[in-house]
Design an enzyme around this catalytic site. Structure first.
Site, PDB file in Angstrom:
ATOM      1  N   GLN A  21     -15.913  29.702 104.468  1.00 10.26           N
ATOM      2  CA  GLN A  21     -16.265  30.891 103.678  1.00 10.26           C
ATOM      3  C   GLN A  21     -17.332  31.744 104.370  1.00 10.26           C
ATOM      4  O   GLN A  21     -17.271  32.971 104.351  1.00 10.26           O
ATOM      5  CB  GLN A  21     -16.747  30.434 102.294  1.00 10.26           C
TER       6      GLN A  21
ATOM      7  N   CYS B 107      -9.292  26.314 103.930  1.00 12.31           N
ATOM      8  CA  CYS B 107     -10.467  25.735 104.573  1.00 12.31           C
ATOM      9  C   CYS B 107     -10.040  24.954 105.806  1.00 12.31           C
ATOM     10  O   CYS B 107      -9.044  24.238 105.802  1.00 12.31           O
ATOM     11  CB  CYS B 107     -11.244  24.874 103.585  1.00 12.31           C
ATOM     12  N   GLU B 108     -10.778  25.163 106.871  1.00 14.26           N
ATOM     13  CA  GLU B 108     -10.382  24.550 108.140  1.00 14.26           C
ATOM     14  C   GLU B 108     -10.711  23.067 108.210  1.00 14.26           C
ATOM     15  O   GLU B 108     -10.282  22.381 109.127  1.00 14.26           O
ATOM     16  CB  GLU B 108     -11.030  25.292 109.314  1.00 14.26           C
ATOM     17  N   HIS B 109     -11.461  22.574 107.256  1.00 17.84           N
ATOM     18  CA  HIS B 109     -11.814  21.151 107.278  1.00 17.84           C
ATOM     19  C   HIS B 109     -10.770  20.282 106.611  1.00 17.84           C
ATOM     20  O   HIS B 109     -10.597  19.125 106.979  1.00 17.84           O
ATOM     21  CB  HIS B 109     -13.176  20.932 106.601  1.00 17.84           C
ATOM     22  N   HIS B 110     -10.074  20.826 105.598  1.00 17.61           N
ATOM     23  CA  HIS B 110      -9.122  20.020 104.842  1.00 17.61           C
ATOM     24  C   HIS B 110      -7.738  20.652 104.763  1.00 17.61           C
ATOM     25  O   HIS B 110      -6.840  20.063 104.184  1.00 17.61           O
ATOM     26  CB  HIS B 110      -9.643  19.797 103.413  1.00 17.61           C
TER      27      HIS B 110
ATOM     28  N   HIS C 188     -13.237  26.217  95.977  1.00 17.56           N
ATOM     29  CA  HIS C 188     -12.572  25.461  97.046  1.00 17.56           C
ATOM     30  C   HIS C 188     -11.803  24.281  96.474  1.00 17.56           C
ATOM     31  O   HIS C 188     -12.393  23.424  95.818  1.00 17.56           O
ATOM     32  CB  HIS C 188     -13.624  24.950  98.039  1.00 17.56           C
TER      33      HIS C 188
ATOM     34  N   CYS D  54     -10.748  21.847  98.070  1.00 16.37           N
ATOM     35  CA  CYS D  54     -11.186  20.576  98.657  1.00 16.37           C
ATOM     36  C   CYS D  54     -12.360  19.994  97.881  1.00 16.37           C
ATOM     37  O   CYS D  54     -12.588  18.789  97.903  1.00 16.37           O
ATOM     38  CB  CYS D  54     -11.516  20.733 100.145  1.00 16.37           C
TER      39      CYS D  54
HETATM   40 ZN   LIG Z   1     -12.614  21.907 102.779  1.00 13.01          ZN
END
Ligand SMILES: [Zn+2]
Length: 203
Positions: free
Chosen positions: A130, A89-92, A158, A160
């Site tokens: 996703q 995931c590109e956020h975490h 996920h 995260c």
């Molecule tokens: Zn994430």
């Protein structure tokens, strides 16, 4: 409106600056001792892992497909179920993983079945969300095979969410991308969903 090839996406700078020293610095900032035995080679290992997990940026769709397109008179749905994938995931920068179900309705050619999981890997091995992963896989098959339509369903969990307690351990997220006949034709979409064993859209 036909969206143009998804293949250009996000080419990283190719100066290949080493990542390992940054990981070493991060370990220090986390309060660790990068010189202790167990961590001594960790920065290099993390760099190697990260480069592999993002190798999709450097994968060429045409080379992956490698001419495995075959002209046939076949107009039944082609479906590849339960393709395992692992992405980040590109956020975490934490993993998300699950299964991808891919189907298309050929017009006048088909793609070698083994190529579909490789296309999935190509887009999974990047920093992703996703929804975009699902869409990019569908669009690249649409652009490559030029079928009457493509359907992709992605079920994922996920880290995260799981590790940070945002969601219950067993909850997952589901996304779908429907193009062409899968978008416009309810019977095509329903056939796909029943073959995958899912009910979407309350149908
Ligand atoms: Zn994430």
């Amino acid at each position: 409106m036909k969206r143009k090839a998804v293949v250009q996406v996000l080419t990283p700078k190719q100066d290949e600056k080493p990542i390992a020293p940054l990981v070493e610095q991060m370990l220090t900032l986390l309060g660790e001792d990068p010189d202790r035995e167990g961590l001594r080679r960790t920065p290099e290992r993390v760099e190697k892992a990260l480069r592999f997990l993002t190798s999709g940026y450097r994968t060429d769709l045409q080379k992956t497909v490698n001419g495995a397109l075959f002209s046939v008179k076949y107009d039944e749905m082609v479906i590849v179920k339960d393709i395992e994938f692992f992405s980040m995931c590109e956020h975490h920068l934490l993993p998300f993983f699950g299964k991808m179900h891919v189907a298309y309705l050929p017009k006048d050619r088909v793609i070698g079945l083994s190529k579909i999981p490789r296309i999935v890997d190509m887009f999974a091995r990047r920093l992703q969300i996703q929804e975009r992963l699902t869409q990019e896989i569908a669009q690249s098959i649409q652009d490559t095979v030029d079928p009457l339509g493509v359907g992709v369903i992605c079920e994922a969990r996920h880290f995260c969410m799981m590790m940070r307690g945002v969601e219950k351990q067993h909850s997952g997220a589901m996304t779908s991308a429907m193009l062409g006949a899968f978008r416009t034709g309810k019977s095509t979409r329903d056939e796909f969903l029943s073959l995958v064993g899912h009910r979407l859209n309350g149908s």
